[in-house]
Scaffold this motif. Structure first.
Motif, PDB file in Angstrom:
ATOM      1  N   HIS A 133      44.905  49.331  -0.701  1.00 39.89           N
ATOM      2  CA  HIS A 133      45.260  48.474   0.430  1.00 39.89           C
ATOM      3  C   HIS A 133      45.194  49.292   1.705  1.00 39.89           C
ATOM      4  CE1 HIS A 133      49.293  50.301   0.864  1.00 39.89           C
ATOM      5  NE2 HIS A 133      49.177  50.457  -0.460  1.00 39.89           N
ATOM      6  N   ASP A 134      45.068  48.614   2.824  1.00 35.89           N
ATOM      7  CA  ASP A 134      45.036  49.297   4.110  1.00 35.89           C
ATOM      8  C   ASP A 134      46.413  49.868   4.429  1.00 35.89           C
ATOM      9  OD1 ASP A 134      42.418  48.535   4.351  1.00 35.89           O
ATOM     10  OD2 ASP A 134      42.804  46.910   5.759  1.00 35.89           O
ATOM     11  N   PHE A 135      46.410  50.990   5.154  1.00 27.39           N
ATOM     12  CA  PHE A 135      47.640  51.607   5.628  1.00 27.39           C
ATOM     13  C   PHE A 135      47.702  51.436   7.141  1.00 27.39           C
ATOM     14  CE2 PHE A 135      47.019  53.509   1.582  1.00 27.39           C
ATOM     15  CZ  PHE A 135      48.290  53.808   1.117  1.00 27.39           C
ATOM     16  N   TYR A 136      48.862  51.148   7.633  1.00 29.34           N
ATOM     17  CA  TYR A 136      49.026  50.888   9.060  1.00 29.34           C
ATOM     18  C   TYR A 136      49.745  52.054   9.725  1.00 29.34           C
ATOM     19  CZ  TYR A 136      47.782  46.331   7.371  1.00 29.34           C
ATOM     20  OH  TYR A 136      47.122  45.303   6.754  1.00 29.34           O
ATOM     21  N   ILE A 137      49.300  52.391  10.915  1.00 30.20           N
ATOM     22  CA  ILE A 137      49.921  53.446  11.703  1.00 30.20           C
ATOM     23  C   ILE A 137      50.754  52.766  12.781  1.00 30.20           C
ATOM     24  CG2 ILE A 137      49.507  55.459  13.170  1.00 30.20           C
ATOM     25  CD1 ILE A 137      46.724  55.634  11.775  1.00 30.20           C
ATOM     26  N   TRP A 138      52.007  53.165  12.862  1.00 31.13           N
ATOM     27  CA  TRP A 138      52.950  52.562  13.802  1.00 31.13           C
ATOM     28  C   TRP A 138      53.501  53.624  14.744  1.00 31.13           C
ATOM     29  CZ3 TRP A 138      53.797  47.318  13.457  1.00 31.13           C
ATOM     30  CH2 TRP A 138      53.324  46.701  12.303  1.00 31.13           C
ATOM     31  N   GLN A 139      53.864  53.191  15.934  1.00 30.60           N
ATOM     32  CA  GLN A 139      54.480  54.077  16.919  1.00 30.60           C
ATOM     33  C   GLN A 139      55.826  53.461  17.320  1.00 30.60           C
ATOM     34  OE1 GLN A 139      52.331  54.377  20.614  1.00 30.60           O
ATOM     35  NE2 GLN A 139      53.211  56.374  21.050  1.00 30.60           N
TER      36      GLN A 139
ATOM     37  N   PRO B 283      52.058  48.468  16.319  1.00 32.03           N
ATOM     38  CA  PRO B 283      50.921  48.957  15.531  1.00 32.03           C
ATOM     39  C   PRO B 283      49.912  49.662  16.436  1.00 32.03           C
ATOM     40  CG  PRO B 283      50.770  46.587  15.846  1.00 32.03           C
ATOM     41  CD  PRO B 283      52.075  47.019  16.438  1.00 32.03           C
ATOM     42  N   VAL B 284      49.414  50.802  15.984  1.00 30.25           N
ATOM     43  CA  VAL B 284      48.437  51.550  16.783  1.00 30.25           C
ATOM     44  C   VAL B 284      47.145  51.839  16.027  1.00 30.25           C
ATOM     45  CG1 VAL B 284      50.134  52.580  18.326  1.00 30.25           C
ATOM     46  CG2 VAL B 284      49.514  53.770  16.224  1.00 30.25           C
ATOM     47  N   GLY B 285      47.112  51.530  14.724  1.00 34.96           N
ATOM     48  CA  GLY B 285      45.880  51.785  13.985  1.00 34.96           C
ATOM     49  C   GLY B 285      45.977  51.381  12.533  1.00 34.96           C
ATOM     50  N   THR B 286      44.845  51.422  11.875  1.00 34.03           N
ATOM     51  CA  THR B 286      44.755  51.079  10.460  1.00 34.03           C
ATOM     52  C   THR B 286      43.829  52.079   9.777  1.00 34.03           C
ATOM     53  OG1 THR B 286      44.955  48.736  11.026  1.00 34.03           O
ATOM     54  CG2 THR B 286      44.141  49.250   8.836  1.00 34.03           C
ATOM     55  N   ILE B 287      44.228  52.480   8.565  1.00 35.35           N
ATOM     56  CA  ILE B 287      43.382  53.334   7.738  1.00 35.35           C
ATOM     57  C   ILE B 287      42.905  52.486   6.564  1.00 35.35           C
ATOM     58  CG2 ILE B 287      43.250  55.412   6.315  1.00 35.35           C
ATOM     59  CD1 ILE B 287      45.616  56.508   7.983  1.00 35.35           C
ATOM     60  N   ASP B 288      41.603  52.407   6.378  1.00 35.58           N
ATOM     61  CA  ASP B 288      41.034  51.627   5.290  1.00 35.58           C
ATOM     62  C   ASP B 288      41.534  52.185   3.958  1.00 35.58           C
ATOM     63  OD1 ASP B 288      38.437  51.563   3.260  1.00 35.58           O
ATOM     64  OD2 ASP B 288      38.810  49.680   4.328  1.00 35.58           O
ATOM     65  N   GLY B 289      41.979  51.305   3.084  1.00 37.07           N
ATOM     66  CA  GLY B 289      42.535  51.712   1.803  1.00 37.07           C
ATOM     67  C   GLY B 289      41.575  52.506   0.938  1.00 37.07           C
ATOM     68  N   HIS B 290      40.290  52.199   0.999  1.00 40.23           N
ATOM     69  CA  HIS B 290      39.310  52.920   0.187  1.00 40.23           C
ATOM     70  C   HIS B 290      39.136  54.355   0.680  1.00 40.23           C
ATOM     71  CE1 HIS B 290      38.165  49.461  -2.188  1.00 40.23           C
ATOM     72  NE2 HIS B 290      38.200  48.750  -1.070  1.00 40.23           N
ATOM     73  N   GLN B 291      39.389  54.597   1.959  1.00 39.47           N
ATOM     74  CA  GLN B 291      39.302  55.953   2.488  1.00 39.47           C
ATOM     75  C   GLN B 291      40.618  56.706   2.316  1.00 39.47           C
ATOM     76  OE1 GLN B 291      37.496  56.515   6.215  1.00 39.47           O
ATOM     77  NE2 GLN B 291      35.625  55.498   5.571  1.00 39.47           N
ATOM     78  N   ALA B 292      41.721  55.984   2.267  1.00 36.07           N
ATOM     79  CA  ALA B 292      43.028  56.621   2.145  1.00 36.07           C
ATOM     80  C   ALA B 292      43.340  57.077   0.727  1.00 36.07           C
ATOM     81  CB  ALA B 292      44.118  55.655   2.619  1.00 36.07           C
ATOM     82  N   MET B 293      42.774  56.405  -0.253  1.00 33.64           N
ATOM     83  CA  MET B 293      43.072  56.706  -1.656  1.00 33.64           C
ATOM     84  C   MET B 293      42.027  57.633  -2.267  1.00 33.64           C
ATOM     85  SD  MET B 293      45.781  55.177  -2.591  1.00 33.64           S
ATOM     86  CE  MET B 293      46.811  53.765  -2.335  1.00 33.64           C
TER      87      MET B 293
END
Length: 78
Positions: A33-39, A55-65
């Motif tokens: 799943h996507d991961f969210y970056i928060w400030q 929310p300031v960004g999102t990391i694609d789940g396929h790249q995070a895992m």
């Protein structure tokens, strides 16, 4: 076996709930799943007593895992 049938169905069904949107369960059991970056908001940015983050960004789940090709899952190694 019934458990294998259930696992197959779970992997085929996208996960959409309050925490995950469009998640996918891989054969090794990981939920992708996507991961969210928060400030943290400044007091001036907050509009209510519960309004702490933006929310300031999102990391694609396929790249995070870890890639499935590098799994250490003993079930898939057999």
């Amino acid at each position: 076996m019934i458990s294998e049938t259930v696992a197959e169905r779970m992997r085929a069904t996208p996960v959409d709930d309050v925490f995950t949107h469009g998640g996918q369960i891989r054969p090794d059991g990981r939920l992708i799943h996507d991961f969210y970056i928060w400030q943290v908001k400044s007091p001036a940015e907050s509009k209510a007593s519960w309004d702490y983050y933006k929310p300031v960004g999102t990391i694609d789940g396929h790249q995070a895992m870890q890639p499935l090709s590098e799994t250490r899952c003993p079930y898939l190694k057999t």
